[in-house]
Design an enzyme around this catalytic site. Structure first.
Site, short mmCIF file in Angstrom:
data_model
loop_
_atom_site.label_atom_id
_atom_site.label_comp_id
_atom_site.label_asym_id
_atom_site.label_seq_id
_atom_site.Cartn_x
_atom_site.Cartn_y
_atom_site.Cartn_z
N GLU A 85 -5.02 -4.88 10.55
CA GLU A 85 -3.98 -3.87 10.75
C GLU A 85 -4.26 -3.12 12.05
O GLU A 85 -5.09 -2.20 12.08
CB GLU A 85 -3.97 -2.88 9.60
CG GLU A 85 -3.72 -3.51 8.24
CD GLU A 85 -3.21 -2.49 7.24
OE1 GLU A 85 -2.10 -2.68 6.76
OE2 GLU A 85 -3.91 -1.50 6.97
N GLY B 262 2.84 2.35 10.75
CA GLY B 262 3.77 3.45 10.58
C GLY B 262 4.48 3.86 11.86
O GLY B 262 5.10 4.92 11.93
N LYS C 151 0.07 4.23 -0.15
CA LYS C 151 -0.59 5.38 0.49
C LYS C 151 -0.45 6.63 -0.40
O LYS C 151 -0.46 6.51 -1.62
CB LYS C 151 -0.03 5.59 1.90
CG LYS C 151 -0.14 4.30 2.73
CD LYS C 151 0.06 4.49 4.20
CE LYS C 151 -0.12 3.14 4.89
NZ LYS C 151 0.01 3.22 6.34
N GLY D 61 5.09 1.42 4.52
CA GLY D 61 6.39 2.05 4.27
C GLY D 61 7.39 1.17 3.56
O GLY D 61 8.06 1.62 2.61
N ASN E 34 0.87 -1.18 0.00
CA ASN E 34 0.00 0.00 0.00
C ASN E 34 0.90 1.23 0.00
O ASN E 34 1.52 1.54 1.02
CB ASN E 34 -0.90 -0.04 1.25
CG ASN E 34 -1.72 1.23 1.41
OD1 ASN E 34 -1.77 2.06 0.49
ND2 ASN E 34 -2.36 1.38 2.56
N GLU F 203 -6.75 4.59 7.96
CA GLU F 203 -6.56 6.03 7.72
C GLU F 203 -7.83 6.64 7.13
O GLU F 203 -8.16 7.80 7.39
CB GLU F 203 -5.34 6.25 6.81
CG GLU F 203 -4.04 6.00 7.59
CD GLU F 203 -2.90 5.43 6.77
OE1 GLU F 203 -2.94 5.49 5.53
OE2 GLU F 203 -1.96 4.90 7.39
N SER G 288 3.82 -2.11 10.21
CA SER G 288 5.28 -2.13 10.41
C SER G 288 5.91 -3.47 10.03
O SER G 288 6.86 -3.92 10.68
CB SER G 288 5.64 -1.75 11.85
OG SER G 288 5.21 -0.42 12.11
N HIS H 215 -9.48 1.13 4.97
CA HIS H 215 -8.18 1.28 5.64
C HIS H 215 -8.36 2.20 6.85
O HIS H 215 -9.15 3.14 6.81
CB HIS H 215 -7.14 1.86 4.66
CG HIS H 215 -5.76 1.81 5.23
ND1 HIS H 215 -5.30 2.75 6.11
CD2 HIS H 215 -4.76 0.92 5.06
CE1 HIS H 215 -4.06 2.43 6.47
NE2 HIS H 215 -3.71 1.32 5.85
O1 LIG Z 1 -1.16 0.68 6.85
C1 LIG Z 1 -0.37 -0.16 6.45
C2 LIG Z 1 -0.61 -0.86 5.19
O2 LIG Z 1 -1.90 -0.64 4.72
C3 LIG Z 1 0.85 -0.48 7.20
O3 LIG Z 1 1.73 0.57 7.11
P1 LIG Z 1 3.25 0.41 7.62
O4 LIG Z 1 3.77 -0.88 7.03
O5 LIG Z 1 3.96 1.62 7.10
O6 LIG Z 1 3.19 0.33 9.11
#
Ligand SMILES: O=C(CO)COP(=O)(O)O
Length: 251
Positions: free
Chosen positions: A167, A173, A11, A234, A9, A97, A212, A95
């Site tokens: 998640e 993150g 983002k 990330g 992802n 977010e 992460s 998601h």
């Molecule tokens: O939200 C995520 C994937 O959708 C996870 O993000 P990170 O791997 O950056 O923690």
């Protein structure tokens, strides 16, 4: 046996130049044949990514889609049918977010999930608890409700053609990863919730872990019985790191 899946992802990251560089890196990866690999670029770059990955066995998905399947008067949104037209086969739904920052709630997510499936897209339903909810002992209740709203409205059969990503919000993150056992416990609960309605669907659905994940911790997470791969934020922006995570799912 469930086929593992590793999805990146991206983002809200990227420019035309950085996307070209990343897809070039992805094109040159040695990917394991037994793993489904996918990337979710920002919508703006989907065409570019689909073109750049032509001939490669990497699927492309969108990070969000509209509540209606077909094109129409819905300013600022992208219809699932348009995503299919652009070459997408998957879409993230709910998601954290989008739930937290954009205020998306279960009722809207049910519509998005159904609209995506109506066009043949595979929804990747994202669920997960906040730190506060975990500390209050509410993890399974929260995740159970997020999953349950789709089951109640669309039926458990909807998960015959869907993927679920667990998640935990506190692990996204932050560099804090759920321990393999913490993740496994939630994955097992998700599968049990599905199994209570339909054991075949429960056995077949892929449950990804996200939060992460890196090359250094992927193998241990993917080694748990109910973790069928990962949704990577990330670390998916670096082709070599992402490739190493994909290989960890293939072992
Ligand atoms: O939200 C995520 C994937 O959708 C996870 O993000 P990170 O791997 O950056 O923690």
């Amino acid at each position: 046996m469930r086929r593992p899946m590793v999805a990146g992802n991206w983002k809200m990251h990227g420019t035309r130049a950085s996307v070209a560089e990343l897809t070039n890196g992805l094109r040159h990866l040695a990917l394991p044949s037994g793993v489904d690999v996918a990337v979710f670029p920002p919508c703006l770059y989907i065409n570019q990514v689909v073109d750049a990955l032509k001939g490669k066995s990497i699927s492309v998905g969108a990070q969000n889609s509209a509540v209606e399947s077909m094109q129409g008067a819905l300013t600022g949104e992208i219809a699932p049918s348009q995503l299919v037209d652009a070459g997408c086969s998957l879409v993230l739904i709910g998601h954290s977010e989008r739930r937290q920052i954009m205020g998306e709630q279960d009722k809207m997510l049910i519509r998005k999930f159904a609209a995506a499936q109506a066009c043949g897209l595979i929804p990747v339903l994202c669920v997960g608890e906040t730190l506060e909810q975990r500390e209050a002992g509410k993890t399974l209740e929260v995740v159970g409700r997020q999953l349950g709203s789709i089951i109640e409205d669309l039926g458990v059969g909807a998960f015959a053609k869907a993927v679920i990503a667990y998640e935990p919000v506190w692990a996204i993150g932050t560099g804090l990863t759920a321990s393999p056992q913490q993740a496994q416990d939630v994955h097992a609960a998700i599968r049990a919730q599905l199994a209570a309605e339909n054991s075949e669907v429960a056995r077949g659905v892929r449950l990804l872990y996200g939060g992460s994940v890196k090359a250094a911790n992927a193998a241990e997470l993917f080694g748990m019985p109910d973790i069928d791969g990962g949704l990577i934020g990330g670390a998916s922006l670096n082709a070599d790191e992402f490739g190493a995570i994909c290989r960890a799912a293939g072992n």
